[in-house]
Each structure stands twice: as structure tokens, then as C-alpha cells.
Design an enzyme around this catalytic site. Structure first.
Site, mmCIF file in Angstrom:
data_model
loop_
_atom_site.group_PDB
_atom_site.id
_atom_site.type_symbol
_atom_site.label_atom_id
_atom_site.label_comp_id
_atom_site.label_asym_id
_atom_site.label_seq_id
_atom_site.Cartn_x
_atom_site.Cartn_y
_atom_site.Cartn_z
ATOM 1 N N ASN A 208 17.549 5.562 14.423
ATOM 2 C CA ASN A 208 18.772 4.995 13.864
ATOM 3 C C ASN A 208 18.602 3.499 13.697
ATOM 4 O OD1 ASN A 208 21.391 4.980 12.874
ATOM 5 N ND2 ASN A 208 22.260 4.517 14.869
ATOM 6 N N LEU A 209 18.958 2.993 12.526
ATOM 7 C CA LEU A 209 18.927 1.572 12.252
ATOM 8 C C LEU A 209 20.325 1.070 11.945
ATOM 9 C CD1 LEU A 209 15.857 2.400 11.713
ATOM 10 C CD2 LEU A 209 15.793 0.405 10.216
ATOM 11 N N ASP B 57 26.618 0.294 10.981
ATOM 12 C CA ASP B 57 25.822 1.491 11.241
ATOM 13 C C ASP B 57 25.937 2.490 10.094
ATOM 14 O OD1 ASP B 57 24.295 3.460 12.337
ATOM 15 O OD2 ASP B 57 25.557 3.840 14.055
ATOM 16 N N GLU C 256 22.120 1.067 6.132
ATOM 17 C CA GLU C 256 20.864 0.473 5.676
ATOM 18 C C GLU C 256 20.313 1.193 4.451
ATOM 19 O OE1 GLU C 256 19.959 3.281 9.106
ATOM 20 O OE2 GLU C 256 21.436 1.710 8.662
ATOM 21 N N GLU D 86 -11.719 -0.099 -3.360
ATOM 22 C CA GLU D 86 -10.994 0.559 -2.270
ATOM 23 C C GLU D 86 -9.875 1.416 -2.868
ATOM 24 O OE1 GLU D 86 -9.627 -2.770 -0.008
ATOM 25 O OE2 GLU D 86 -8.068 -3.312 -1.447
ATOM 26 N N GLU E 40 23.813 6.149 5.991
ATOM 27 C CA GLU E 40 23.377 4.971 6.719
ATOM 28 C C GLU E 40 23.717 3.689 5.972
ATOM 29 O OE1 GLU E 40 22.352 5.133 9.664
ATOM 30 O OE2 GLU E 40 21.795 7.240 9.883
ATOM 31 N N ASN F 178 -5.843 -7.894 -5.104
ATOM 32 C CA ASN F 178 -6.117 -6.468 -5.264
ATOM 33 C C ASN F 178 -4.834 -5.659 -5.110
ATOM 34 O OD1 ASN F 178 -6.140 -7.204 -2.481
ATOM 35 N ND2 ASN F 178 -6.974 -5.201 -2.001
ATOM 36 N N ASP G 53 0.830 -1.215 0.000
ATOM 37 C CA ASP G 53 0.000 0.000 0.000
ATOM 38 C C ASP G 53 0.860 1.260 0.000
ATOM 39 O OD1 ASP G 53 -2.171 -1.788 0.376
ATOM 40 O OD2 ASP G 53 -1.908 -1.699 2.541
#
Length: 794
Positions: free
Chosen positions: A593-594, A688, A567, A418, A565, A493, A220
């Protein structure tokens, strides 16, 4: 409250007096900070009911150690110190609860009963054990209990309370006294660790740009662009993903368990940064009075001179809500006490599903919200239920964006199901939506009117008015069903959005393509985000979008000369991400932070089209946490097996973050960059951030001197250029009295050039020398200057 509700269950089946039974080898301490030596960490006041309340503080009046916890200002008998044990206990298992409790209120009874109680969500409370100490004495709760096998433990919160009464405020000294708790312990067998969610296959193939990410799912998708970055808000399909450790196949997706929004962002539409999940709903959510968070919508509006950001979401099918943030990354706050869209919303009657909220802020500053979907009204004739179900609404938003004004208007979208979303282009409003699949909810066996969308397609409408979308505004099919492009297992859908970025329009949609690559042609409903460019005909109608794995072109090269980052992923294999404490080094202290985790031997991450320029990169630095010794990272170009341009041995103390730097060789121009990971078995390290350092521009070791002498009463200037470099150079000397070019000077040699001034007296000045040479195949230029002293031949 809880004491009365649970005592009948607890007394005979769950409470065992006397000493606790010995713990088995598998038993663990499940309470964190039970001695309160780490302050209030892990503890909060029970908030299971709106009337619960109180204040926690750390006191020195401890049963053991230096600290205990005190609850004061209690508003209900259930108001006491609580710890969330959700995910730590399991049904059918036996546990031992221990705690010390004391009260000192001289006006309270001489003795008082206290309970340790578990709240399993809703109205389910169970007393686990009790004690009845005398005033000023430490009571001891020590009981063994078994959680019934039929008990749901998705929510499990332990707290200390006094016996329930309906009106405790009538005698607060008896029912609402302050009390102190210490040495809380819950020992037993925790649930087995959940199945790993890490996707070990390459889900996004190098060179392809769809799906957007390969390490997690997301559905979505709602795209929003600001200041050179696109943000994609998604339903967190990964939340219920639980692949079998042997088969790798997960059970079917359970939408009812999803209460988080996943957020990713990109500067170039190919390399996406994972910002993790926003805990929107549920007991620990920003809006705990909501249970689900599906189909997000997003908008920005400047209110009283301040930019505010609004994250809308569906609370299941029954209502929709909104959170407010100070940036697209948050942090997020709840400003409402009830949902924004629900059965009381004017004009919403007749809409089965009050969900899929999609905001629009028009160019003139007005704001609207589109919502709705589901089965058509049974009062319509069968053909109308199928072709014009009138199950979508639009309502104007208040100036604060968190309220509505007026009455919702019907959106008469043909064959609508929808997912309504609207964007503005050249004074027109384009509404797209997902079409239904027929069936009894939509009139049974019916045939769509000519030109109307088939099942599971994205249709669209064009209007001059954001509040008016009659059926005559229907303009055609914008996107066929995704199974037409991605084959078996990818039907169902869809849910779409359109956003503008860098002068182009883009169409977002989802398809279970990553799920398909994990399991072959079988999928379990776990969806992934995709983007395609959206173009238009001269008359303003949209050209039908074609889905593919190629995706969209990268709009700009990736800049490596900064801290970014880890990630941030163009492609990846076998890794996962996780939030850690502290702010983001790239996005600021207020942003989450990831880190990249679950890194095993042979895993890798990659960035697309990284621009190192002519000078290239001299070194790369990684912030890394070693988990074992012997790991290393190779930096490669163009593929996971491409040439190695640098290697980082991962050294340092296990479990501690450290910065490590490696020199790079030959990393110039623009390349895809792959970080490949090597080491022993098990998790190697976590990552990191990355940063590259630019190579210093080459220079030439050249100097110049100027001197004057008199010849026949006139001043003659001589400029000597010395080449101390290892390569030949070509020089151009410019003076106030002329210039000379194409002067070739061998390594270690000097060349002098004379300039006749035709003047007896010359002022001070300077001679400029421009030098060029070829170094390592690269053209290098250097400029030097030689001061000229004033000179007289008089």
C-alpha cells in the site's frame, strides 16, 4: 570473528571507559525499541555470514522494565541480537553506546567478555565497547567512540557478540552460551535528512501521455500485460536522485547504488498506479547475495496448474538473477542460493556483461532467456568487433523458470551493445536490442555496414526459431536514438521492450525527459519511461517507431465508481509517494500500500478521461491523514484551474487517517479530473484512496389505479394515471384490452382512460403504464403497474 577483526582499531581510538559524555542538543537516540518493550520489533539475529544463526525471544528477566531479549542456539560467536542502523549514523561523528548483558549458564566460565560491535559491510567489523560481567550478573557496556571519517556507513549494523574464536562449537559452553540483552542505547548526531526527492515541477504535462509518470524516474521499462492491466517494471533511477536544495540539480546518476525495481501499472496506458519499489538486492533485499538490480525482465508461466510470475534482473554487469512471485505485484521470494546467469553458465564465455536478462515464454510453453552485452572479444578482427560483436546470448530455461538447460547460443545482432528482448507475433520471433557507440571496445574507428544501426539506436531481427538469430535475421532500425525526438540532454543508450495489449502492440523505451524538465537542457542521467504504439507492414516487418510527448491513446475511460489508490496518477505536481504498513485497498492484502505525501499548498494530482456517465457522480470520498488544520481539496474538471464541482475540507485529528465525503454538483459525462490542494505552509495531509458515488437515476412520482364497471352487461376497465411530480409527463397505458399512448398529464393532475372489454366476465390481470418526462434536460423514464381485479357483469 568481529571481536578479533576490530579490536586493534577499537582499543586505542574508539573505546573510552567511564561515564558517557553529555549529549549535545543535536544528539538523538538512534536505537529503536532498545528496552524491548515492543517485543522483537527492530531486532534480528546477526546474519553477516552464512554460518551465523540463532533464535531471539522476549523474556521477563529484564534489567529494567518488563522485557529483555534472549539469544539462544548460537552457531557463531558473532551470532547475537542485531539492529540495522544504516542511514542513521555518519562518518566522523561521535556516539555513545550503552547496553546491559547477562548470561546464566552454570557450565560457562565465571566471567565472560561481551562486545557491542558495528558491521559496516563486507569484512569491516569494529568493536565499539565491551563489558566482562560475572555469571548471573548484569554487565554494563558504556563507551564513547568516533566513526572514522573515511569509513563508509552505507551499511551500519550494531550487534552484541562474544570474542571470536575459529572453532566455537568445540567448547559451546565457553563460546556459544545463551545470553540476555537489555537497555540498548546509541546516542549521537544522526545524518542530516537527505535532500528531498520530490519533483516540484509538472514533469508530465496535462494532455500529454509521455513520460508515463511525472513524480519519479524509472528506466529500462519492461512491459507485461495481463487481465486488462499493463505492468511496467523499471530500474529505480530515483534511488540515487538527490537534488541540491538550492539549485535543484542532482549529482550524476550512480548505477552502482541501485538495488530496487520500481513497478507501476495501468488499465488504460495513461493513468498509472505507483506500486513502489521492490527491494531486490542488498543486505535487506529479497536476494541479499546480489548487490544491484538493473534492467528487469518479467514473465508468467503455469507450473503444476499454478500461475507463477518471474522477475529477472541484472546483478550489475557480472551476473543476472530471478525472483518468484504469486502475482505481478508480488510478494517476491528468492528460490536460489546463487545467481541464475554467471560465468559458469554454459555458452556464456566471451560475453563481457552477463546482464539485461529478458525472458520469453512462447505460445507452445517453452521458455528462453536472452542476456548479455558489452565490449566485443579482442580476438575478433576490428571490423567484426564493430559490426558483429556477438555479445548477446540466448539460453533455454528449465521448466521451473529458475534454472537453465543446455548451452547458450550466440545472437549475432549487428552493432549490438545490450538490451536484447524478444516477443512472438504470428509465428515469428522479433528480437530488439540497443546498438553500441563504437570506440576502442568495438574495434576503434570503424564504419557500420550499410543498413546497420548507428550509435545508440534500437535495431531488430526476425527469426522462425527463438534460439537462432544469425546476422542474416537483421531487419533494420526499430527506433532511432531518443535525442532525435527530445533534443539536447536526452541522448545516450536506450533499453526497450514490446508487449501486446487489447489487440495492439506497444513499444517501451526510456529518455531523460522528466530530468530535462526539472533542469532545462542539462540532465544527469535520470531516465523516465515512455510508450509508443508499434505497427507492422504487410510483410511482417515493423514500422519504425517515432518518439513524442503525446504518447499513446488512452485505451478506455477511467472508472471512478470504486475505491482506487490515490497514487493512481494521470498527471501531478509537487507530490511524492511512500509505502505504508498494510495491504492495498484496491489490489488486496498481499499487495503493498502506498500513499501520496509531500502535499503542499498549490500541489495537485489528476486523472485522465474519467467516465461519470449521464447520471454523474453524487459525491466523492477520500481517505486522508491531516497533518495540520485548515487544509482543503477542490475537485475540478478539465484543468487545475477548471470549474470546482466539489470541495472537501480536510478535518479530523492530525496524524490519524479518516474518511471524508463531499457532495458534487454537475459532474456528468467524461472529464479529466483534478484534485487541487490548499492550506497553510508545509505538508498539509497525506492521501490513501479515492472513491466516487454514482448519482441515483432520476425517477418520476407517478401512480396508477384500475377499476371495472358494467355498461350494457359488459365490463369496462378504467385506468387512472396520477402525476404527483413537478414536471409534465407523457404516459402510455397498455392493458389486455388495448392500449393508449401520448397521454399528457400536467403536474398534480390525473388522466383516466377507458377500455371496453366486450366481455361480461373478465379475469384478474394488470395494466402497465410507461411514463417519460424531461428532468433537468435529461430524458427520464418510469414504469408503474396497476392490478386489475376479476370482474363479473352476470
Amino acid at each position: 570473528m568481529a571481536a578479533v577483526l576490530g579490536v586493534a582499531i577499537a582499543a586505542s581510538a574508539l573505546l573510552v571507559s567511564g561515564l558517557a559524555q553529555p549529549a549535545t542538543a543535536a544528539d538523538e537516540e538512534l536505537i529503536a525499541n532498545g528496552g524491548f518493550e515492543s517485543g522483537l520489533e527492530g531486532w534480528f539475529v546477526n546474519n553477516g555470514n552464512a554460518t551465523d544463526g540463532g533464535t531471539l525471544s522476549i523474556v521477563g528477566d529484564a534489567y529494567s522494565g518488563a522485557s529483555a531479549i534472549k539469544i539462544a542456539g548460537r552457531t557463531t560467536t558473532g551470532s547475537g541480537p542485531m539492529q540495522d542502523l544504516s542511514g542513521k549514523v555518519q562518518a566522523g561523528q561521535t556516539y555513545t553506546i550503552k547496553a546491559r548483558v547477562k548470561y546464566d549458564n552454570a557450565s560457562s566460565p565465571a566471567t565472560k567478555q561481551f562486545f557491542a560491535t558495528m558491521h559496516y559491510g563486507g569484512g569491516t567489523y569494529t568493536n565499539l565497547g565491551s563489558t566482562t560481567p560475572g555469571r548471573g550478573q548484569w554487565g554494563y557496556i558504556n563507551a564513547t567512540f568516533t566513526i572514522p571519517a573515511s569509513q563508509s556507513v552505507s551499511t551500519a549494523r550494531l550487534f552484541i557478540e562474544t570474542p571470536w574464536t575459529s572453532s566455537p562449537s568445540s567448547d559451546p559452553n565457553t563460546h556459544l552460551m545463551d545470553f540476555v540483552v537489555d537497555d540498548v542505547s546509541l546516542v549521537g548526531t544522526p545524518p542530516p535528512p537527505p535532500p528531498s526527492k520530490t519533483i516540484e515541477v509538472v514533469g508530465k504535462l496535462p494532455g500529454e501521455h509521455n513520460p508515463l509518470i511525472g513524480h519519479k524516474f524509472g528506466a529500462d521499462g519492461f512491459g507485461y500485460a495481463e487481465d486488462g492491466r499493463v505492468y511496467m517494471f523499471m530500474t529505480n533511477d530515483t534511488q540515487g536522485y538527490a537534488p541540491d536544495p538550492v539549485t535543484g540539480i542532482s549529482p550524476q546518476i550512480n548505477y552502482g547504488s541501485i538495488n530496487q525495481i520500481t513497478l507501476i501499472s495501468s488499465e488504460d496506458l495513461v493513468n498509472w498506479t505507483d506500486h513502489g519499489e521492490i527491494q531486490v538486492a542488498g543486505p535487506q533485499g529479497v536476494a541479499p547475495y546480489t548487490s544491484n538490480s538493473w534492467a528487469p525482465g518479467f514473465a508468467k508461466k503455469t507450473i503444476n496448474g499454478v500461475d507463477k510470475y518471474f522477475l529477472y534482473y541484472a546483478n550489475g554487469g557480472g551476473s543476472s538473477n530471478v525472483l518468484v512471485g504469486d502475482s505481478p505485484i508480488g510478494p517476491w521470494t528468492n528460490v536460489r542460493s546463487s545467481t541464475l546467469i554467471n560465468g559458469t553458465t554454459p555458452g556464456a564465455s566471451g560475453v563481457s556483461w552477463l546482464f539485461d536478462p529478458a525472458p520469453l515464454v512462447t505460445d507452445d510453453g517453452k521458455a528462453y532467456l536472452y542476456f548479455g552485452g558489452g565490449p566485443a572479444s579482442t580476438s575478433f578482427p576490428a571490423a567484426e568487433r564493430f559490426n558483429n560483436p556477438k555479445n548477446i546470448r540466448v539460453i533455454e530455461l528449465g521448466d521451473d523458470m529458475v534454472s537453465t538447460k543446455g548451452t547458450a547460443a550466440v545472437v549475432d545482432a549487428p552493432v549490438a551493445f545490450e538490451a536484447a528482448q524478444v516477443f512472438e507475433r504470428q509465428g515469428k520471433y522479433y528480437l530488439s536490442y540497443s546498438s553500441h557507440f563504437g570506440g576502442n571496445d568495438f574495434g576503434g574507428s570503424q564504419t557500420a555496414l550499410p543498413g546497420y544501426p548507428g550509435g545508440g539506436q534500437i535495431g531488430y531481427m526476425i527469426s522462425d526459431d527463438p534460439m537462432s538469430f544469425p546476422k542474416e535475421a537483421y531487419a533494420g532500425v526499430l527506433f532511432p536514438n531518443q535525442s532525435q525526438f527530445f533534443g539536447a540532454g536526452t541522448g545516450g543508450n536506450n533499453h526497450q521492450s514490446v508487449f501486446e495489449f487489447e489487440g495492439k502492440y506497444y513499444f517501451t523505451y526510456h529518455a531523460p525527459t522528466l530530468n530535462k524538465r526539472v533542469n532545462g537542457n542539462t540532465t544527469q542521467g535520470y531516465r523516465s519511461p515512455h510508450i509508443q504504439e508499434l505497427t507492422f507492414n504487410e510483410d511482417g516487418t515493423a514500422k519504425q517507431v517515432v518518439g513524442d510527448y503525446a504518447g499513446v491513446a488512452q485505451v478506455k475511460d477511467f472508472d471512478p465508481f470504486r475505491t482506487f489508490e490515490a497514487e493512481t496518477l494521470g498527471w501531478s505536481k509537487g507530490i511524492a509517494t511512500q509505502k505504508v504498513d498494510g495491504g492495498s485497498p484496491q489490489f488486496g492484502a498481499a499487495a503493498p500500500n502506498l500513499v501520496v505525501k509531500d502535499i503542499d499548498n498549490g500541489d495537485w494530482t489528476a486523472l485522465s478521461s474519467v467516465a461519470f456517465g449521464d447520471a454523474g457522480a453524487a459525491s466523492v470520498t477520500v481517505k486522508v491523514k491531516p497533518l495540520q488544520s485548515g487544509g482543503s481539496i477542490n475537485v475540478r474538471t478539465d484543468s487545475e484551474t477548471g470549474p470546482i464541482v466539489g470541495t472537501i475540507p480536510v478535518t479530523g485529528t492530525a496524524g490519524q487517517w479518516t474518511d471524508l465525503t463531499a457532495d458534487l454538483a454537475g459532474l456528468t459525462g467524461t472529464h479529466d479530473v483534478f484534485f487541487t490542494f490548499q492550506g497553510g505552509s508545509g505538508d498539509l495531509f497525506e492521501l490513501d484512496t479515492w472513491s466516487f458515488a454514482e448519482s441515483a437515476a432520476p425517477s418520476l412520482d407517478v401512480s396508477a389505479d384500475a377499476a371495472s364497471r358494467c355498461v350494457a352487461g359488459k365490463s369496462v376497465l378504467t385506468v387512472k394515471v396520477t402525476n404527483s411530480d413537478e414536471v409534465p409527463v407523457t404516459a402510455t397505458v397498455t392493458t389486455p384490452y388495448g392500449s393508449k399512448s401520448s397521454i399528457v398529464i400536467a403536474p398534480g393532475k390525473s388522466v383516466s382512460s377507458a377500455f371496453t372489454t366486450r366481455q361480461a366476465n373478465t379475469p384478474a390481470g394488470a395494466a402497465d403504464v410507461a411514463v417519460t418526462a424531461t428532468v433537468g434536460g435529461q430524458q427520464v423514464s418510469t414504469a408503474v403497474s396497476a392490478p386489475i381485479a376479476a370482474h363479473s357483469c352476470g
